[in-house]
Every structure is written in C-alpha cells, then in structure tokens.
Design a protein around this motif. Sequence first.
Motif, PDB file in Angstrom:
ATOM      1  N   THR A  99       0.839  -1.187   0.000  1.00 54.82           N
ATOM      2  CA  THR A  99       0.000   0.000   0.000  1.00 54.82           C
ATOM      3  C   THR A  99       0.881   1.247   0.000  1.00 54.82           C
ATOM      4  O   THR A  99       2.109   1.166   0.167  1.00 54.82           O
ATOM      5  CB  THR A  99      -0.905   0.024   1.237  1.00 54.82           C
ATOM      6  N   ALA A 100       0.260   2.407  -0.143  1.00 51.96           N
ATOM      7  CA  ALA A 100       1.006   3.663  -0.085  1.00 51.96           C
ATOM      8  C   ALA A 100       1.669   3.840   1.278  1.00 51.96           C
ATOM      9  O   ALA A 100       2.819   4.275   1.369  1.00 51.96           O
ATOM     10  CB  ALA A 100       0.076   4.832  -0.388  1.00 51.96           C
ATOM     11  N   THR A 101       0.944   3.487   2.334  1.00 54.76           N
ATOM     12  CA  THR A 101       1.506   3.621   3.687  1.00 54.76           C
ATOM     13  C   THR A 101       2.712   2.722   3.874  1.00 54.76           C
ATOM     14  O   THR A 101       3.738   3.131   4.437  1.00 54.76           O
ATOM     15  CB  THR A 101       0.426   3.286   4.743  1.00 54.76           C
ATOM     16  N   GLU A 102       2.629   1.484   3.385  1.00 49.41           N
ATOM     17  CA  GLU A 102       3.746   0.551   3.501  1.00 49.41           C
ATOM     18  C   GLU A 102       4.933   1.012   2.662  1.00 49.41           C
ATOM     19  O   GLU A 102       6.087   0.915   3.098  1.00 49.41           O
ATOM     20  CB  GLU A 102       3.304  -0.846   3.067  1.00 49.41           C
ATOM     21  N   LEU A 103       4.655   1.525   1.479  1.00 51.57           N
ATOM     22  CA  LEU A 103       5.734   2.015   0.619  1.00 51.57           C
ATOM     23  C   LEU A 103       6.426   3.212   1.247  1.00 51.57           C
ATOM     24  O   LEU A 103       7.655   3.337   1.198  1.00 51.57           O
ATOM     25  CB  LEU A 103       5.176   2.381  -0.752  1.00 51.57           C
ATOM     26  N   SER A 104       5.646   4.075   1.863  1.00 51.27           N
ATOM     27  CA  SER A 104       6.218   5.250   2.532  1.00 51.27           C
ATOM     28  C   SER A 104       7.157   4.843   3.653  1.00 51.27           C
ATOM     29  O   SER A 104       8.184   5.487   3.890  1.00 51.27           O
ATOM     30  CB  SER A 104       5.096   6.127   3.088  1.00 51.27           C
ATOM     31  N   ALA A 105       6.814   3.765   4.343  1.00 53.38           N
ATOM     32  CA  ALA A 105       7.641   3.296   5.457  1.00 53.38           C
ATOM     33  C   ALA A 105       8.877   2.547   4.985  1.00 53.38           C
ATOM     34  O   ALA A 105       9.966   2.689   5.549  1.00 53.38           O
ATOM     35  CB  ALA A 105       6.811   2.404   6.375  1.00 53.38           C
ATOM     36  N   LYS A 106       8.751   1.741   3.909  1.00 52.22           N
ATOM     37  CA  LYS A 106       9.848   0.891   3.445  1.00 52.22           C
ATOM     38  C   LYS A 106      10.764   1.594   2.447  1.00 52.22           C
ATOM     39  O   LYS A 106      11.965   1.341   2.415  1.00 52.22           O
ATOM     40  CB  LYS A 106       9.297  -0.381   2.790  1.00 52.22           C
ATOM     41  N   GLY A 107      10.211   2.446   1.580  1.00 48.19           N
ATOM     42  CA  GLY A 107      11.005   3.105   0.566  1.00 48.19           C
ATOM     43  C   GLY A 107      11.049   2.314  -0.738  1.00 48.19           C
ATOM     44  O   GLY A 107      10.879   1.093  -0.757  1.00 48.19           O
ATOM     45  N   THR A 108      11.294   3.019  -1.823  1.00 49.24           N
ATOM     46  CA  THR A 108      11.265   2.397  -3.152  1.00 49.24           C
ATOM     47  C   THR A 108      12.394   1.387  -3.350  1.00 49.24           C
ATOM     48  O   THR A 108      12.208   0.373  -4.021  1.00 49.24           O
ATOM     49  CB  THR A 108      11.359   3.471  -4.247  1.00 49.24           C
ATOM     50  N   TYR A 109      13.572   1.641  -2.781  1.00 48.73           N
ATOM     51  CA  TYR A 109      14.687   0.707  -2.983  1.00 48.73           C
ATOM     52  C   TYR A 109      14.383  -0.649  -2.365  1.00 48.73           C
ATOM     53  O   TYR A 109      14.649  -1.686  -2.964  1.00 48.73           O
ATOM     54  CB  TYR A 109      15.980   1.274  -2.402  1.00 48.73           C
ATOM     55  N   ASN A 110      13.811  -0.652  -1.175  1.00 50.15           N
ATOM     56  CA  ASN A 110      13.493  -1.921  -0.524  1.00 50.15           C
ATOM     57  C   ASN A 110      12.412  -2.678  -1.274  1.00 50.15           C
ATOM     58  O   ASN A 110      12.435  -3.905  -1.353  1.00 50.15           O
ATOM     59  CB  ASN A 110      13.064  -1.681   0.927  1.00 50.15           C
ATOM     60  N   LEU A 111      11.463  -1.950  -1.841  1.00 55.63           N
ATOM     61  CA  LEU A 111      10.432  -2.601  -2.635  1.00 55.63           C
ATOM     62  C   LEU A 111      11.044  -3.202  -3.899  1.00 55.63           C
ATOM     63  O   LEU A 111      10.760  -4.335  -4.277  1.00 55.63           O
ATOM     64  CB  LEU A 111       9.348  -1.599  -3.017  1.00 55.63           C
ATOM     65  N   PHE A 112      11.902  -2.433  -4.547  1.00 54.37           N
ATOM     66  CA  PHE A 112      12.519  -2.880  -5.801  1.00 54.37           C
ATOM     67  C   PHE A 112      13.390  -4.110  -5.600  1.00 54.37           C
ATOM     68  O   PHE A 112      13.345  -5.046  -6.389  1.00 54.37           O
ATOM     69  CB  PHE A 112      13.392  -1.743  -6.376  1.00 54.37           C
ATOM     70  N   MET A 113      14.187  -4.108  -4.552  1.00 50.32           N
ATOM     71  CA  MET A 113      15.236  -5.113  -4.442  1.00 50.32           C
ATOM     72  C   MET A 113      14.802  -6.386  -3.723  1.00 50.32           C
ATOM     73  O   MET A 113      15.306  -7.463  -4.011  1.00 50.32           O
ATOM     74  CB  MET A 113      16.457  -4.526  -3.719  1.00 50.32           C
ATOM     75  N   ALA A 114      13.886  -6.300  -2.776  1.00 56.47           N
ATOM     76  CA  ALA A 114      13.458  -7.471  -1.999  1.00 56.47           C
ATOM     77  C   ALA A 114      14.674  -8.141  -1.341  1.00 56.47           C
ATOM     78  O   ALA A 114      15.758  -7.556  -1.254  1.00 56.47           O
ATOM     79  CB  ALA A 114      12.691  -8.455  -2.872  1.00 56.47           C
ATOM     80  N   SER A 116      17.686 -10.893  -1.207  1.00 54.31           N
ATOM     81  CA  SER A 116      18.501 -11.723  -2.089  1.00 54.31           C
ATOM     82  C   SER A 116      19.886 -11.872  -1.471  1.00 54.31           C
ATOM     83  O   SER A 116      20.146 -11.359  -0.382  1.00 54.31           O
ATOM     84  CB  SER A 116      18.607 -11.100  -3.485  1.00 54.31           C
ATOM     85  N   GLU A 117      20.783 -12.537  -2.165  1.00 61.47           N
ATOM     86  CA  GLU A 117      22.125 -12.786  -1.635  1.00 61.47           C
ATOM     87  C   GLU A 117      22.867 -11.499  -1.309  1.00 61.47           C
ATOM     88  O   GLU A 117      23.560 -11.399  -0.291  1.00 61.47           O
ATOM     89  CB  GLU A 117      22.938 -13.605  -2.650  1.00 61.47           C
ATOM     90  N   HIS A 118      22.738 -10.497  -2.168  1.00 62.74           N
ATOM     91  CA  HIS A 118      23.535  -9.283  -2.018  1.00 62.74           C
ATOM     92  C   HIS A 118      22.753  -8.076  -1.496  1.00 62.74           C
ATOM     93  O   HIS A 118      23.298  -6.979  -1.413  1.00 62.74           O
ATOM     94  CB  HIS A 118      24.198  -8.927  -3.349  1.00 62.74           C
ATOM     95  N   TYR A 119      21.461  -8.287  -1.186  1.00 62.00           N
ATOM     96  CA  TYR A 119      20.683  -7.189  -0.603  1.00 62.00           C
ATOM     97  C   TYR A 119      19.545  -7.768   0.218  1.00 62.00           C
ATOM     98  O   TYR A 119      18.749  -8.566  -0.293  1.00 62.00           O
ATOM     99  CB  TYR A 119      20.119  -6.256  -1.680  1.00 62.00           C
ATOM    100  N   GLN A 120      19.468  -7.367   1.467  1.00 55.74           N
ATOM    101  CA  GLN A 120      18.422  -7.836   2.366  1.00 55.74           C
ATOM    102  C   GLN A 120      17.469  -6.683   2.666  1.00 55.74           C
ATOM    103  O   GLN A 120      17.681  -5.911   3.602  1.00 55.74           O
ATOM    104  CB  GLN A 120      19.037  -8.384   3.652  1.00 55.74           C
ATOM    105  N   ALA A 121      16.420  -6.579   1.851  1.00 58.51           N
ATOM    106  CA  ALA A 121      15.478  -5.477   2.029  1.00 58.51           C
ATOM    107  C   ALA A 121      14.816  -5.519   3.401  1.00 58.51           C
ATOM    108  O   ALA A 121      14.547  -4.470   4.002  1.00 58.51           O
ATOM    109  CB  ALA A 121      14.412  -5.531   0.936  1.00 58.51           C
ATOM    110  N   SER A 122      14.565  -6.708   3.930  1.00 60.13           N
ATOM    111  CA  SER A 122      13.897  -6.842   5.218  1.00 60.13           C
ATOM    112  C   SER A 122      14.749  -6.322   6.372  1.00 60.13           C
ATOM    113  O   SER A 122      14.232  -6.029   7.456  1.00 60.13           O
ATOM    114  CB  SER A 122      13.524  -8.306   5.473  1.00 60.13           C
ATOM    115  N   ALA A 123      16.058  -6.189   6.135  1.00 62.79           N
ATOM    116  CA  ALA A 123      16.963  -5.723   7.189  1.00 62.79           C
ATOM    117  C   ALA A 123      17.269  -4.227   7.065  1.00 62.79           C
ATOM    118  O   ALA A 123      17.971  -3.665   7.906  1.00 62.79           O
ATOM    119  CB  ALA A 123      18.271  -6.511   7.146  1.00 62.79           C
ATOM    120  N   GLU A 124      16.757  -3.584   5.997  1.00 62.58           N
ATOM    121  CA  GLU A 124      17.060  -2.173   5.766  1.00 62.58           C
ATOM    122  C   GLU A 124      15.845  -1.294   6.043  1.00 62.58           C
ATOM    123  O   GLU A 124      14.708  -1.681   5.770  1.00 62.58           O
ATOM    124  CB  GLU A 124      17.516  -1.959   4.313  1.00 62.58           C
TER     125      GLU A 124
END
Length: 238
Positions: A99-114, A116-124
């Motif tokens: 949602t818009a609220t979730e995107l505002s909290a997480k940011g576009t980079y975390n949504l884009f990257m999810a 993976s081995e070289h990026y942990q969106a859940s930790a950022e």
Amino acid sequence: MSATQSNSLPLWVQDRDKVIEGSTDAQWRYQTPPDYSRSNENLAKESTTHHLEGSLEAIVQNLVRTFEMEVSFKSNPQQWLSVVNDKFRVSTNGGQEYTATELSAKGTYNLFMADSEHYQASAESFESSHQIFHSTFPQGFPWEVLEVYSGPPTVTFKWRHWGHFQGAYKDYAPTGETVEIIGISVARVTDDLRITSLEHYFDNTLFLDKLTAGGKLPSSNKASTCPFSSWFKKVKKS
C-alpha cells in the motif's frame, strides 16, 4: 500539444518541479523541499530520449517522476497527488503488493530489491536503503521512459534507470562503470491520471551482479569509508 495545453493537464503529470512548487502544505521528510537541479542537469546530458512536451511519453514520464519524488520526500502518503491513496498498490516482479503507507515506510529501494544474496530489504530501513544507493551512485540514479506501449487506463511502458558506479556498494569496490537497468511497468490510472496500481518487472539479479563485480574491498578501505573513522582515531590519541 502546445505549452498552454500542457499546463492545463493535472499538476501531477506536469514537470515535477511544478509539483514541488505547488505542494505548499506538504510535510517534507527532510523538512525542506527536494532540489532536483543537479538531477535535471544529468537528465539533459545523459537521457537517451527527449519526449515532446505534452506527448503520452512525456506525461507518463512526468507522472512516474512525480510519484518517485512524493514517495521519497513527502512523508505523509495522504498528500501524494500522483496516486489514489486508498486503492493504490505496487509490486515488483509479481511479488508482494504494498500500500502507499507501507511504501512510505519501506522506501522504493526496498520494494525494488526485496531479499537476495547481495541485498536484504527486510533488514534495511527507508533511510539506510537510500543511504546505500546514494553512496553507490553519488551523481544520482536518473530514470527515463523509453517507450509507451499502451495508453490510459492501463499504461504499459519501458524504462531505463542508470547511474555511475563511483561509490562503494556496501563492502564491494566501485567499478566506475555506468550501471543500467531496463524494465517494463504497468500502471493503471484513473480518468484524471492518478495511479491506482503499479507493477514493475526487471532483472534485479543482473543489477546486483554489476554492483558486486568489483570484488570485496580490503579491510583497510572498508574502515576508511566511515566518515567518523578519522575523528575516532583523534579521540583515541588525545
């Protein structure tokens, strides 16, 4: 379409600087409105396409740039002009919808990257993710529309994101190369061109492969990347 006709379009599909000027009551994430002057210079020099003002391509490009600006800099998603807030959903590569609220909290980079081995969106966090990529691409990470395949209400378009890999990505050395992402997005919009849903499709594995191609930095270099390291050394000596 003439400039006069273009100015009669909704504000959110005009140039994003006009949107910023018109957002007089906005709650800015960093207290002041963003300054896109350097980004505009880079776009003028490095864009591969230059769309005619008022064309469908220019309208789509303006809408998505406004959306990205609002997500990044307007802390209250209720003030985003580019979306229908209560209906809006966004996803990447068929993954989770946000949602818009979730995107505002997480940011576009975390949504884009999810995750993976070289990026942990859940930790950022929003802030840490932006810091990572702003450091990786110190000259910016511009975006442009390449082609539009279908018009409203379902807008399908091809886009290009690019940046000069001149700063370290986490503990990987910069290569100095221009890193480019090509993707496809599908935006569903209302009659007045507000986004109700947005789906992105691109190869984020290829993107991260490019950011890790320079190999790990030596330990000494990693330490020196901390802006406070020299200060701490002085404190220890005193």
